[in-house]
Design a protein around this motif. Structure first.
Motif, mmCIF file in Angstrom:
data_model
loop_
_atom_site.group_PDB
_atom_site.id
_atom_site.type_symbol
_atom_site.label_atom_id
_atom_site.label_comp_id
_atom_site.label_asym_id
_atom_site.label_seq_id
_atom_site.Cartn_x
_atom_site.Cartn_y
_atom_site.Cartn_z
ATOM 1 N N MET A 1 -30.667 -24.600 16.838
ATOM 2 C CA MET A 1 -29.759 -24.542 15.687
ATOM 3 C C MET A 1 -29.159 -23.147 15.551
ATOM 4 S SD MET A 1 -28.893 -26.839 13.479
ATOM 5 C CE MET A 1 -28.643 -26.091 11.858
ATOM 6 N N PRO A 2 -27.858 -23.033 15.402
ATOM 7 C CA PRO A 2 -27.303 -21.709 15.125
ATOM 8 C C PRO A 2 -27.776 -21.222 13.763
ATOM 9 C CG PRO A 2 -25.624 -23.427 14.986
ATOM 10 C CD PRO A 2 -26.885 -24.097 15.416
ATOM 11 N N LYS A 3 -27.984 -19.933 13.662
ATOM 12 C CA LYS A 3 -28.415 -19.415 12.366
ATOM 13 C C LYS A 3 -27.207 -19.131 11.469
ATOM 14 C CE LYS A 3 -28.560 -14.818 14.275
ATOM 15 N NZ LYS A 3 -29.143 -13.552 14.456
ATOM 16 N N SER A 4 -27.478 -19.001 10.197
ATOM 17 C CA SER A 4 -26.497 -18.513 9.226
ATOM 18 C C SER A 4 -25.212 -19.324 9.151
ATOM 19 C CB SER A 4 -26.076 -17.075 9.537
ATOM 20 O OG SER A 4 -27.122 -16.317 9.993
ATOM 21 N N ILE A 5 -25.305 -20.602 9.074
ATOM 22 C CA ILE A 5 -24.099 -21.383 8.828
ATOM 23 C C ILE A 5 -24.008 -21.622 7.326
ATOM 24 C CG2 ILE A 5 -22.919 -23.543 9.307
ATOM 25 C CD1 ILE A 5 -23.138 -21.990 11.780
ATOM 26 N N ARG A 52 -20.147 -11.291 5.357
ATOM 27 C CA ARG A 52 -21.602 -11.472 5.413
ATOM 28 C C ARG A 52 -21.990 -12.927 5.171
ATOM 29 N NH1 ARG A 52 -23.238 -8.521 0.840
ATOM 30 N NH2 ARG A 52 -22.296 -6.731 1.817
ATOM 31 N N ARG A 53 -21.295 -13.548 4.265
ATOM 32 C CA ARG A 53 -21.622 -14.918 3.892
ATOM 33 C C ARG A 53 -21.533 -15.888 5.074
ATOM 34 N NH1 ARG A 53 -20.256 -18.409 -1.489
ATOM 35 N NH2 ARG A 53 -21.542 -20.087 -0.717
ATOM 36 N N LEU A 54 -20.719 -15.552 6.054
ATOM 37 C CA LEU A 54 -20.543 -16.438 7.209
ATOM 38 C C LEU A 54 -21.513 -16.126 8.346
ATOM 39 C CD1 LEU A 54 -16.640 -16.630 7.396
ATOM 40 C CD2 LEU A 54 -18.234 -18.084 6.132
ATOM 41 N N GLY A 55 -22.359 -15.109 8.154
ATOM 42 C CA GLY A 55 -23.339 -14.774 9.192
ATOM 43 C C GLY A 55 -22.644 -14.462 10.500
#
Ligand SMILES: [Zn+2]
Length: 273
Positions: A1-5, A52-55
């Motif tokens: 899983m990609p992080k920070s979505i 930042r919110r989009l990682g």
């Protein structure tokens, strides 16, 4: 899983969705508004910064360094060119992966779901609030800023030559690009053609004429909307990014482009007189 979505979880949260936090940089970088020449230099793809919110948008760090995120070296060259010409510089402070500021927001690739050949997980299946925030907080302030600056110059009776600085990858989908740089335009070749002539004075330099792509309403926004609609002389310049990795290359290209622009301006104004 990609992080920070990034996901909106409830309807209430979705309605107040904000992309940038108060401590994050503004979307527009402007340098030297008071400078006096006829030129205005713009860099749509200046930065690889992601809010930042989009990682990391689900991308590996290596992809976020590549040309899919930004135009490597373009801002550095443009800063030198603008200083040399005594011209203001306006640049976008966030990555084109967030929203492409040189593309009409109505076009599907405005918020790209694929960069060259890699999928961008953080841009897939966005809801309307997420899309609206990218436009409202990144795209609109940048183009509103340019519009206001051009209005101000027009009101003051100052001419503007719009220079849109980009850089391009040297290997695209496995094919090496041979040209060092390119001069691009859409409906109006008047000024771009003169810049091309000036750059081609250096015999060893391979400068392409409206290749490997050209400016169009579907693939561009800055030149059609800010230059063509106002009838301003303009040019879009691409430089191969592998020539811009070092300071020395950036300075060399900036000197070359500034000379070409200045000489093209003289030729243009001479021809108009
Ligand atoms: Zn670009």
């Amino acid at each position: 899983m990609p992080k920070s979505i990034d996901h909106c979880t409830t309807a209430a949260a979705a309605a107040d969705y904000r992309l940038l936090a108060d401590d994050e940089p503004a979307p527009v970088l402007e340098i030297g508004r008071q400078r006096r020449s006829n030129f205005l230099v713009v860099v749509d793809h200046a930065s690889r910064r992601i809010p930042r919110r989009l990682g990391d948008l689900g991308l590996p760090a290596s992809e976020l360094q590549r040309h899919i995120a930004w135009d490597i070296g373009a801002l550095a060259v443009a800063r030198h060119v603008a200083a040399e010409l005594d011209a203001p510089l306006v640049a976008q402070n966030y990555s084109r992966l967030v929203i492409d500021c040189n593309r009409d927001p109505k076009v599907a690739s405005s918020i790209p779901t694929v960069g060259e050949s890699i999928e961008i997980p953080g841009n897939i299946a966005l809801d309307e609030h997420q899309v609206a925030a990218r436009r409202r907080e990144i795209f609109d302030p940048y183009h509103d800023h340019l519009r206001a600056l051009l209005d101000e110059r027009r009101a003051a009776g100052r001419p503007t030559f719009l220079v849109s600085q980009h850089s391009m990858t040297h290997i695209f989908r496995g094919v090496r690009r041979e040209m060092h740089a390119a001069v691009l335009y859409n409906r109006d070749r008047r000024f771009a053609g003169l810049v091309l002539d000036m750059l081609r004075r250096e015999p060893d330099l391979h400068v392409a004429d409206n290749e490997p792509y050209f400016v169009s309403d579907a693939t561009d926004y800055t030149i059609p909307r800010h230059a063509e609609e106002r009838g301003l002389p303009h040019v879009e310049i691409e430089i191969r990014q592998d020539l811009l990795h070092e300071d020395a290359g950036q300075l060399q290209w900036a000197g070359r482009i500034a000379r070409a622009l200045r000489d093209a301006e003289h030729a243009f104004l001479g021809a108009a007189a």
